[in-house]
Scaffold this motif. Structure first.
Motif, PDB file in Angstrom:
ATOM      1  N   VAL B 175       0.751  -1.335   0.048  1.00  0.00           N
ATOM      2  CA  VAL B 175       0.023   0.200   0.000  1.00  0.00           C
ATOM      3  C   VAL B 175       1.073   1.425  -0.020  1.00  0.00           C
ATOM      4  CG1 VAL B 175      -1.772   0.979   1.110  1.00  0.00           C
ATOM      5  CG2 VAL B 175      -1.848  -1.257   1.322  1.00  0.00           C
ATOM      6  N   ALA B 176       0.750   2.213  -0.874  1.00  0.00           N
ATOM      7  CA  ALA B 176       1.433   3.444  -1.071  1.00  0.00           C
ATOM      8  C   ALA B 176       0.351   4.579  -0.863  1.00  0.00           C
ATOM      9  CB  ALA B 176       2.141   3.521  -2.281  1.00  0.00           C
ATOM     10  N   LEU B 177       0.691   5.626  -0.044  1.00  0.00           N
ATOM     11  CA  LEU B 177       0.082   6.519   0.146  1.00  0.00           C
ATOM     12  C   LEU B 177       0.859   7.997   0.534  1.00  0.00           C
ATOM     13  CD1 LEU B 177      -2.018   6.356   3.574  1.00  0.00           C
ATOM     14  CD2 LEU B 177      -0.033   4.740   3.084  1.00  0.00           C
ATOM     15  N   PRO B 178       0.294   9.058   0.358  1.00  0.00           N
ATOM     16  CA  PRO B 178       1.069  10.344   0.443  1.00  0.00           C
ATOM     17  C   PRO B 178       1.854  10.655   1.858  1.00  0.00           C
ATOM     18  CG  PRO B 178      -1.067  10.837  -0.208  1.00  0.00           C
ATOM     19  CD  PRO B 178      -1.211   9.329   0.239  1.00  0.00           C
ATOM     20  N   GLY B 179       0.949  10.650   2.930  1.00  0.00           N
ATOM     21  CA  GLY B 179       1.406  11.247   4.233  1.00  0.00           C
ATOM     22  C   GLY B 179       2.703  10.659   4.916  1.00  0.00           C
ATOM     23  N   PRO B 180       3.330  11.398   5.787  1.00  0.00           N
ATOM     24  CA  PRO B 180       4.395  10.785   6.674  1.00  0.00           C
ATOM     25  C   PRO B 180       3.660   9.452   7.332  1.00  0.00           C
ATOM     26  CG  PRO B 180       3.724  13.002   7.540  1.00  0.00           C
ATOM     27  CD  PRO B 180       3.123  12.703   6.222  1.00  0.00           C
ATOM     28  N   LEU B 181       4.851   8.507   7.523  1.00  0.00           N
ATOM     29  CA  LEU B 181       4.254   7.339   8.021  1.00  0.00           C
ATOM     30  C   LEU B 181       5.386   6.652   8.256  1.00  0.00           C
ATOM     31  CD1 LEU B 181       4.983   4.966   5.593  1.00  0.00           C
ATOM     32  CD2 LEU B 181       2.876   6.143   4.561  1.00  0.00           C
ATOM     33  N   ASP B 182       5.301   5.551   9.116  1.00  0.00           N
ATOM     34  CA  ASP B 182       6.520   4.561   9.621  1.00  0.00           C
ATOM     35  C   ASP B 182       6.363   3.334   8.757  1.00  0.00           C
ATOM     36  OD1 ASP B 182       7.845   2.793  10.899  1.00  0.00           O
ATOM     37  OD2 ASP B 182       7.575   3.630  12.853  1.00  0.00           O
ATOM     38  N   HIS B 183       7.198   3.167   7.841  1.00  0.00           N
ATOM     39  CA  HIS B 183       7.095   1.950   6.949  1.00  0.00           C
ATOM     40  C   HIS B 183       7.581   0.599   7.683  1.00  0.00           C
ATOM     41  CE1 HIS B 183       8.526  -0.880   4.134  1.00  0.00           C
ATOM     42  NE2 HIS B 183       9.687  -1.022   4.639  1.00  0.00           N
ATOM     43  N   ALA B 184       8.377   0.796   8.731  1.00  0.00           N
ATOM     44  CA  ALA B 184       8.529  -0.524   9.524  1.00  0.00           C
ATOM     45  C   ALA B 184       7.829  -0.826  10.368  1.00  0.00           C
ATOM     46  CB  ALA B 184      10.304  -0.117  10.391  1.00  0.00           C
ATOM     47  N   ARG B 185       6.963  -0.126  10.889  1.00  0.00           N
ATOM     48  CA  ARG B 185       5.607  -0.475  11.576  1.00  0.00           C
ATOM     49  C   ARG B 185       4.413  -0.505  11.078  1.00  0.00           C
ATOM     50  NH1 ARG B 185       7.425   2.690  17.208  1.00  0.00           N
ATOM     51  NH2 ARG B 185       9.508   1.786  17.401  1.00  0.00           N
ATOM     52  N   LEU B 188       0.473   4.947  10.343  1.00  0.00           N
ATOM     53  CA  LEU B 188       0.526   6.372   9.655  1.00  0.00           C
ATOM     54  C   LEU B 188       0.641   7.535  10.710  1.00  0.00           C
ATOM     55  CD1 LEU B 188      -2.754   6.083   7.378  1.00  0.00           C
ATOM     56  CD2 LEU B 188      -0.431   5.210   6.975  1.00  0.00           C
ATOM     57  N   HIS B 189       1.150   8.496  10.144  1.00  0.00           N
ATOM     58  CA  HIS B 189       1.324   9.700  11.029  1.00  0.00           C
ATOM     59  C   HIS B 189       0.539  10.660  10.388  1.00  0.00           C
ATOM     60  CE1 HIS B 189       5.590   8.398  12.214  1.00  0.00           C
ATOM     61  NE2 HIS B 189       4.594   7.681  12.596  1.00  0.00           N
ATOM     62  N   ARG B 190       0.303  11.740  11.106  1.00  0.00           N
ATOM     63  CA  ARG B 190      -0.532  12.944  10.696  1.00  0.00           C
ATOM     64  C   ARG B 190      -0.619  13.286   9.082  1.00  0.00           C
ATOM     65  NH1 ARG B 190       4.003  13.320  11.946  1.00  0.00           N
ATOM     66  NH2 ARG B 190       5.448  14.895  11.225  1.00  0.00           N
TER      67      ARG B 190
END
Lengths: 392, 392
Positions: B175-185, B188-190
């Motif tokens: 799954v790919a999406l825009p926001g900042p996120l944590d790939h390892a875990r 999603l972040h804000r």
DNA sequence: TCCACTTTGGCAACGCTGTTGCGAAAGTGC
DNA sequence: GCACTTTCGCAACAGCGTTGCCAAAGTGGA
């Protein structure tokens, strides 16, 4: 004591393609991993079971590996831990005197040569004035003389103070110098201000004269490598940038524990990052480079402004690579370390706050070791591969 | 046909430390390497001896590995080469239908789901409008429905056009999406504009509903990964930057053949690179970010100026990382591709000329695959590890 | 048509890796 | 003094790539 590192049994890849691994590669990989943990443990030492936990290997495998290392003289027992209800763990440590490497810092006007042991501790040091423009023959001879002196080679004449207790045969020489160069081939490119060095095969020339392996790298990369293996900088897997502000402005990048050089050893060109569109002309031909803005401000005595500009550029880098910390070094920084750290930190903190993650602000510090950082790092160019911190 | 990849015999590392390698790791490494070369060879195929040359393994080892792959149904014989005076070489090729993966592109207003085979070719596709702000339940259900549809799952109702010929069970969903996120875990972040997603464990929520492994990553990283394995972009070991200019400006970095994400999946924050000290205020709080300058110029219709600013920032990145090429993508670039490529190229060429190495100018191109690039790359989040292009 | 030669690639034995099973050694605690 | 825990080495083992050897399958000249 046997020779250091007979572990390169593996054939290695032939073409340019990725490396297929055989048992030799497997063995040297695991051995290097264990050796690296032994070094990181320092004088305290580390037990076999801890090594097993950290590497993911079985205790039995660690026992075999450490037995080999003890046979080769690279590791030794060093007391035992307190018991937790059973047989107490035996502590192992690295034997630093089992091997040495030479690091050479070849600057525009100075030559510094250090001899370090396996632990990275400086055992001997030489420092002398040198004119990089004096021609290849004179420079090569000066480097060779320096290397022989720190190694206690009898051909080097009377062993002055600062030399090793007895002669050692280093397992290689690392050379760090400013200009653009090709790390993989060991060839210099147009060193700034000294066009006569363009295309000079420094690595092979020195290797032939000295009879030991030689590795060549940029000074900023060497310093960054030295900091990466320095222990305090977060061990393996860490990422940071070393920003060097001296006569110029450059960076050494460590990503995931290893130095990032790029395909042409061109990475780390931090000084000619444009931070002011159509700003003042830089000697590189661009306009608004950090180097120009930062150094001009410093020359005017506006340290705070210089630090702010440096901080903005550092912020760009931090955002681009998501690194863990920033280390500052070089003569200009050494002149007012607190001011530069404060200025850069302010910019990075503000950025982190705006992104709503103030706890994630990237720490900024002055790089330790000062003047000797590059020479020590140069020696690590040869030691790092032994400890599994090689080419990434 | 056996299951895909029974090769994970290795225990793996337990702690956070570097991984010790055992025979299982060795085997899966070499298997992945061979599989990767088979894929890169495409329909032409590749002979055992070529595989041996490229990997550095002995021909016998390659024979054993390929025999295993043929038994598992992942590889097959595909004719033979012309003889060079002896027995002609047998050509091997990948069997693309032996496995599939799903890629999901979750954008602010659109959902795109693709099913790709082992070769990375799109087998089925779904595209629908979607409001990211409609709440977790609605979004999750839409994603699951899309995944079931492209996989031909009978629960998805009538198989419309664009579906696979028959039902397949994909080995995972990216799954790919825009926001900042944590790939390892996989958290999603804000997400910009949708605060309700902050902290949402998207990976685990989807994995539970779908019953297959799920990987989450930023859209730019997915696109970069897709381009990295796309074949034409220089195979393993290459380094490039994918610059995405759409509603925002971001980058995906590929270094040494793998995506560089940084410890917190924060790498690639290209748009908020400051290129004009004290310039116009950006919504991120900084002044003089490329994103603001570039997008404002684009909005004014000054494409040449937008491209120039983009080129300056790209030049900073190229200098810092010494990458091999720059690829441009995104809706804004798609509006005037030649103009952007020309503008960026001019800046980079000028920089290379000034450094006296005009032959080393970094090539600039439009990224292929357009709108589908992110979804295809998302699928590669699961396929890449099979082919040895995993976590670097 | 035959034969010498080259090249590919599988079979079998091998050396070496890390792994497993087991037991001796060396402590603690009752 | 005994039961228990924990460390760690010896020995047997499975599995990896490697080596030696030979059958298969072509070419090319006599």
């Amino acid at each position: 004591m046997k020779r250091v590192s007979e572990t390169t049994t593996g054939t290695g890849p032939r073409g340019g393609g990725s490396a297929g691994a055989n048992l030799g590669v497997l063995r040297s990989h695991n051995t290097a991993l264990v050796l690296g943990l032994l070094r990181d443990a320092g004088a305290e030492g580390i037990s076999r079971l801890e090594l097993a936990e950290r590497t993911g290997l079985t205790p039995q495998a660690v026992s075999k590996i450490t037995a080999r290392l003890r046979e080769e003289g690279l590791a030794a027992e060093a007391g035992r831990r307190a018991s937790t209800g059973g047989k107490p763990r035996t502590v192992l440590r690295l034997v630093p005197e089992a091997g040495h490497a030479v690091g050479v810092h070849l600057d525009r006007d100075e030559l510094r040569v250090v001899l370090v042991d396996l632990d990275g501790a400086v055992v001997a040091e030489r420092c002398a004035a040198l004119d990089l423009g004096a021609g290849a023959e004179a420079v090569l001879e000066a480097v060779c003389a320096g290397v022989r002196e720190v190694a206690g080679d009898p051909r080097a004449g009377a062993p002055g103070e600062g030399g090793p207790a007895r002669a050692v045969s280093p397992l290689g020489v690392g050379v760090a110098l400013p200009g653009p160069l090709d790390h993989a081939r060991g060839v210099l490119h147009r060193v700034t201000g000294f066009p006569e060095w363009d295309g000079f095969p420094l690595r092979d020339a020195l290797a032939e004269r000295l009879g030991v392996p030689v590795v060549v790298d940029k000074d900023t990369n060497a310093a960054a490598l030295g900091l990466a293996v320095g222990g305090e900088e977060g061990g393996a897997g860490g990422s940071f940038a070393y920003l060097h502000l001296g006569t110029g402005l450059g960076a050494g990048l460590v990503i995931g524990g290893s130095v990032h050089r790029g395909a042409r050893t061109g990475a780390g060109e931090f000084g000619h990052q444009v931070v002011q569109l159509d700003g003042p002309l830089c000697e590189c031909g661009n306009r608004g480079c950090v180097e120009v803005l930062c150094l001009r401000a410093a020359a005017r005595g506006e340290v705070a402004e210089a630090a702010r500009v440096l901080g903005v550029a550092a912020g760009n880098l931090v955002g681009l690579l998501d690194i863990d910390r920033v280390l500052l070094g070089g003569r200009t920084v050494a002149g007012a370390p607190e001011a530069y750290v404060r200025g850069v930190r302010e910019v990075l903190d503000a950025r982190a706050h705006r992104e709503g993650a103030p706890e994630a602000a990237v720490p900024v510090r002055v790089a330790p070791r000062g003047e000797r950082a590059v020479a020590e790092g140069a020696a690590q160019l040869l030691l790092a591969p032994l400890f599994g911190r090689g080419e990434g």
